[in-house]
Every structure is written in C-alpha cells, then in structure tokens.
Design a protein around this motif. Structure first.
Motif, short mmCIF file in Angstrom:
data_model
loop_
_atom_site.label_atom_id
_atom_site.label_comp_id
_atom_site.label_asym_id
_atom_site.label_seq_id
_atom_site.Cartn_x
_atom_site.Cartn_y
_atom_site.Cartn_z
N MET A 175 0.83 -1.20 0.00
CA MET A 175 0.00 0.00 0.00
C MET A 175 0.87 1.26 0.00
O MET A 175 0.55 2.24 -0.67
CB MET A 175 -0.93 0.00 1.20
CG MET A 175 -2.02 1.01 1.05
SD MET A 175 -3.55 0.43 1.73
CE MET A 175 -3.88 1.74 2.87
N GLY A 176 1.98 1.22 0.72
CA GLY A 176 2.89 2.36 0.76
C GLY A 176 3.54 2.63 -0.59
O GLY A 176 3.92 3.76 -0.90
N THR A 177 3.67 1.58 -1.40
CA THR A 177 4.27 1.73 -2.73
C THR A 177 3.22 2.19 -3.74
O THR A 177 3.52 2.87 -4.72
CB THR A 177 4.91 0.39 -3.17
OG1 THR A 177 5.74 -0.07 -2.09
CG2 THR A 177 5.77 0.54 -4.41
N THR A 181 -0.14 10.01 -3.12
CA THR A 181 -0.37 11.35 -2.57
C THR A 181 0.70 11.72 -1.53
O THR A 181 0.73 12.85 -1.06
CB THR A 181 -1.78 11.47 -1.94
OG1 THR A 181 -1.89 10.53 -0.88
CG2 THR A 181 -2.86 11.21 -2.97
N HIS A 182 1.57 10.77 -1.20
CA HIS A 182 2.66 11.11 -0.26
C HIS A 182 3.89 11.66 -0.98
O HIS A 182 4.81 12.15 -0.33
CB HIS A 182 3.05 9.89 0.59
CG HIS A 182 3.92 8.89 -0.13
ND1 HIS A 182 3.45 7.99 -1.05
CD2 HIS A 182 5.26 8.65 -0.06
CE1 HIS A 182 4.44 7.23 -1.50
NE2 HIS A 182 5.56 7.61 -0.93
N PHE A 183 3.90 11.58 -2.30
CA PHE A 183 5.11 11.98 -3.05
C PHE A 183 5.63 13.36 -2.66
O PHE A 183 6.82 13.52 -2.37
CB PHE A 183 4.86 11.92 -4.56
CG PHE A 183 4.76 10.53 -5.14
CD1 PHE A 183 5.08 9.40 -4.39
CD2 PHE A 183 4.36 10.34 -6.46
CE1 PHE A 183 4.98 8.12 -4.93
CE2 PHE A 183 4.27 9.07 -7.01
CZ PHE A 183 4.57 7.95 -6.25
N VAL A 186 6.98 13.14 1.25
CA VAL A 186 8.10 12.26 1.63
C VAL A 186 9.25 12.36 0.62
O VAL A 186 10.40 12.19 0.97
CB VAL A 186 7.61 10.80 1.77
CG1 VAL A 186 8.75 9.87 2.18
CG2 VAL A 186 6.48 10.71 2.81
N HIS A 187 8.90 12.64 -0.63
CA HIS A 187 9.92 12.65 -1.69
C HIS A 187 9.97 14.01 -2.39
O HIS A 187 10.10 14.08 -3.61
CB HIS A 187 9.64 11.54 -2.71
CG HIS A 187 9.39 10.19 -2.11
ND1 HIS A 187 10.35 9.50 -1.40
CD2 HIS A 187 8.28 9.41 -2.09
CE1 HIS A 187 9.84 8.34 -0.99
NE2 HIS A 187 8.59 8.27 -1.38
N GLU A 188 9.85 15.05 -1.62
CA GLU A 188 9.88 16.43 -2.15
C GLU A 188 11.12 16.63 -3.01
O GLU A 188 12.24 16.27 -2.61
CB GLU A 188 9.87 17.41 -0.97
CG GLU A 188 10.30 18.81 -1.32
CD GLU A 188 9.13 19.77 -1.51
OE1 GLU A 188 8.63 20.29 -0.52
OE2 GLU A 188 8.75 19.99 -2.68
N GLN A 303 13.72 7.07 2.50
CA GLN A 303 12.72 8.09 2.84
C GLN A 303 11.41 7.43 3.27
O GLN A 303 10.74 7.88 4.19
CB GLN A 303 12.48 9.01 1.63
CG GLN A 303 13.66 9.90 1.31
CD GLN A 303 13.40 10.78 0.09
OE1 GLN A 303 12.81 10.34 -0.89
NE2 GLN A 303 13.84 12.02 0.16
N ASP A 304 11.04 6.35 2.58
CA ASP A 304 9.77 5.67 2.88
C ASP A 304 9.81 4.84 4.16
O ASP A 304 8.82 4.74 4.87
CB ASP A 304 9.41 4.71 1.73
CG ASP A 304 8.84 5.44 0.52
OD1 ASP A 304 8.07 6.38 0.72
OD2 ASP A 304 9.17 5.05 -0.62
N LYS A 305 10.96 4.22 4.40
CA LYS A 305 11.06 3.18 5.44
C LYS A 305 10.55 3.62 6.82
O LYS A 305 9.67 2.95 7.38
CB LYS A 305 12.52 2.71 5.51
CG LYS A 305 12.75 1.48 6.35
CD LYS A 305 14.18 0.97 6.15
CE LYS A 305 14.44 -0.30 6.92
NZ LYS A 305 14.65 -0.09 8.35
FE LIG Z 1 7.36 6.61 -1.21
#
Ligand SMILES: [Fe+2]
Ligand code: FES
Length: 350
Positions: A175-177, A181-183, A186-188, A303-305
């Motif tokens: 689900m996290g992958t 909408t988190h891009f 978390v990955h600015e 970044q995701d972990k």
């Molecule tokens: Fe991510």
C-alpha cells in the motif's frame, strides 16, 4: 474492545491469524534464486520455518524441522540416496527426497519399512523473475502477474534484494508503494513538490488478478523521469499494477522513456517483510550508470522506510472499523486495494 489495539503494539490474535491464513494461498517470494546453491537455506514465511533445497532440477520446500527429533534440516546437506538427491538431517542422518518422502533411516533394523509418518510435507515452489516463490496452500488463488520488461532486452535492470527486513506487514508495504499522494511530502524534489500537493485524477480498475491504476502527473526532472536534466517539470503517465496481494509494478512513461519499479514482498510474518525490488529503464542504459540509479532507488527507499514502519495498527484494519479516514478521490486506489484484501480474507479484524 477492538479499538484498544490502536494504542497497543500487538494486533489482536484474530487479526494475526486472519493475515497468516489469508495470505497462504498465494505465491510469495522467499529468496533470490542465485542465493540457493547446493546447500539448503532456511527461510521464514508467514511465521513458518521452511527449508529450501535444490534437488536435481527442482527446488524442494519442507518445514525446517525433522520428523525424527525436530532438528533443523537446513543445518544438514543434500546427499544422494539410491541415486537420487535427498536432504539429510544433521542429527541422525535421516534423508528426505523429492516430495518430502523419507528415503533413508540409517537406524532402521533390516527388513523394516520406513513409516509413512516420517515423510515431510512438501510445499509448492517455482522460480520466476530471478526469485524462488513458495505457496503454502495446495492451490494458488492467482498466478504470478506478468512483468514484460523483465524479459525485454531493451530494458536495463537493477536488482535490489534487501538483506534487512522491514518492520511492517507486506500489505502495508504494498500500500505504501501504491500510495502516490505522499510523493510531495516524503519525496519532495524527487517525485513531487509541496507547491502542487493536489492528487492526480486516478482511473482504477481490475484486470484478472491485478488492480490497475492510471494517471497523469508532473514530476521534477531526474533519473526516474526519463533521466532528463533541466528545471522544467516532466509530464508523465503512471500505470500501476498490483498483482494481488503482494506484487506491484509501477510503470512511468515520460517523453524520455519508461522507468519501472517492481516490488515483490515476502510476508516473513505479520510484522516482518522482506522486499525484492527490480528497477528497469529503457533509457540511459549504459551499465556504468547502474550505481547512480541504485543510489537513487536506495535513497527513496530510506525516505519511505521510517514512515511505513511507523504505521499502526501493524496490520491494515478492515473498513468497518473506521480506523482510517481515506479521502476520495485521492485515496481511491488504496481503498480499492484494501477492499480486495478484505474479499480475499487477508484483512479480517483489527
Ligand atoms: Fe514513497
Ligand atoms: S532429528 Fe533428524 S534425524 Fe534425528
């Protein structure tokens, strides 16, 4: 009270049992094929200890526990019994051949038959996409999803078999992958910008065993958007395929070419997950560029972990619990994924 589990570290027994049982009838990646040579290897899948061994042309999978006095079979070795390969227990030399059949008990008196109870359960195994996959049920609900870029020589591929387990459930990992909408948060600067946090217009549908999602978006120029430099955002189309319940393939098509992120997750247990990644690109394909792409992929992973590992409950809660508050239409793909998990009996309780 079910809701008490929101603040407790441990999910309910029912939720854990549901996850373990619900995930059984699927193919799960457990090891890179290259990591299984002539020595047996211990793995864990859905809380169960298993041993993998190459026997002739096949990979055999048994419980990692001898039927005699329960020593760990993965400490043994593959030998030949009556001209056929067999896994020999390190403790008293019992040996188990293809299908788990006990082929030798050295201590058995002459003329006595090997008891049927000595045989081991053999689980189904196969090799695909460079990985060994195991199914703990008689029949897998779905076949493995297609991965056309894997066998396409136009694509340069990088493997990332994570040695370290993630402290999360496999379903949260997928689900996290899938979540886009988190891009910007978390990955600015890599996958999005907080100046444009509005979610894209998703189209979501089912295709056989896959949940498919398609949308157009813009991302900063970089390695994963056609390798482009410059400052202008790159227009691209994402098509995401979730091979239910544990494989995901994100396809990014931009004017510079196609970049693919493929992930197969192993549910080691309800709170432990091992990730096998393949990244493929059909541009900037010189092998000496791989290190740069690997570094970027690892950076995004880092970044995701911590975020994904921080999520509680450990296991995705069912919809009726109203624990989550998904916002439509942005979270629609995640809602569809969760609904399908519930239908498959993988998400049953908090
Ligand atoms: Fe991510
Ligand atoms: S425990 Fe395996 S042979 Fe005795």
């Amino acid at each position: 009270m079910a809701r008490a589990h929101l603040t407790e570290d441990q999910p309910s027994e029912e939720a854990i049992a549901g996850f373990r049982a619900g995930m059984r009838p699927f193919w799960h990646p457990v090891l890179a094929g290259a990591d299984l040579s002539d020595k047996p290897v211990a793995v864990r899948l859905l809380g169960q200890r298993l041993v993998l061994a190459r026997m002739g042309a096949t990979v055999q999978v048994f419980p990692d526990t001898c039927s005699h006095f329960q020593a760990q079979l993965s400490l043994g070795k593959v030998v030949t019994v009556d001209g056929k390969p067999a896994l020999q227990c390190p403790y008293h030399g019992w040996a188990f051949g293809e299908g788990g059949r006990c082929a030798r008990i050295p201590q058995l008196p002459e003329g006595r038959k090997i008891p049927a109870a000595a045989d081991l359960t053999a689980y189904r195994a196969r090799e695909a996409y460079g990985l060994i996959w195991v199914c703990l049920a008689e029949q897998a609900t779905y076949d493995l999803p297609p991965f056309p870029e894997h066998d396409d020589p136009a694509f340069r591929k990088i493997r990332l078999n994570e040695a370290e387990e993630m402290r999360t459930s496999a379903t949260r990992m997928i689900m996290g992958t899938l979540d886009d909408t988190h891009f910007p948060w978390v990955h600015e600067g890599i996958l999005g910008s907080q100046d444009h946090p509005k979610p894209p217009e998703h189209e979501v549908w089912r295709e056989g065993s896959q949940l498919v999602l398609s949308y157009e978006t813009e991302q900063p120029p970089g390695l994963m958007t056609g390798g482009g430099a410059g400052a202008a955002p790159v227009k691209l189309r994402y098509t995401d395929y979730v091979g239910m319940p544990n494989v995901i393939r994100l396809v990014k098509d931009s004017p510079g070419g196609r970049y693919v992120i493929w992930l197969a997750t192993c549910p080691v247990d309800w709170n432990r997950t091992r990730n096998f990644w393949i990244f493929a690109r059909d541009y900037d394909t010189a092998p000496e560029r791989d290190a740069t792409y690997t570094e970027m992929a690892a950076h995004v992973r880092q970044q995701d972990k911590p975020i994904i590992e921080s999520q509680r409950p450990w296991l995705l809660p069912p919809f009726w619990s109203k624990v989550e508050l998904p916002i439509r239409p942005g979270d629609l793909p995640l809602i569809q994924y969760q609904k399908w998990l519930e239908k498959l009996g993988i998400v049953t309780a908090i």
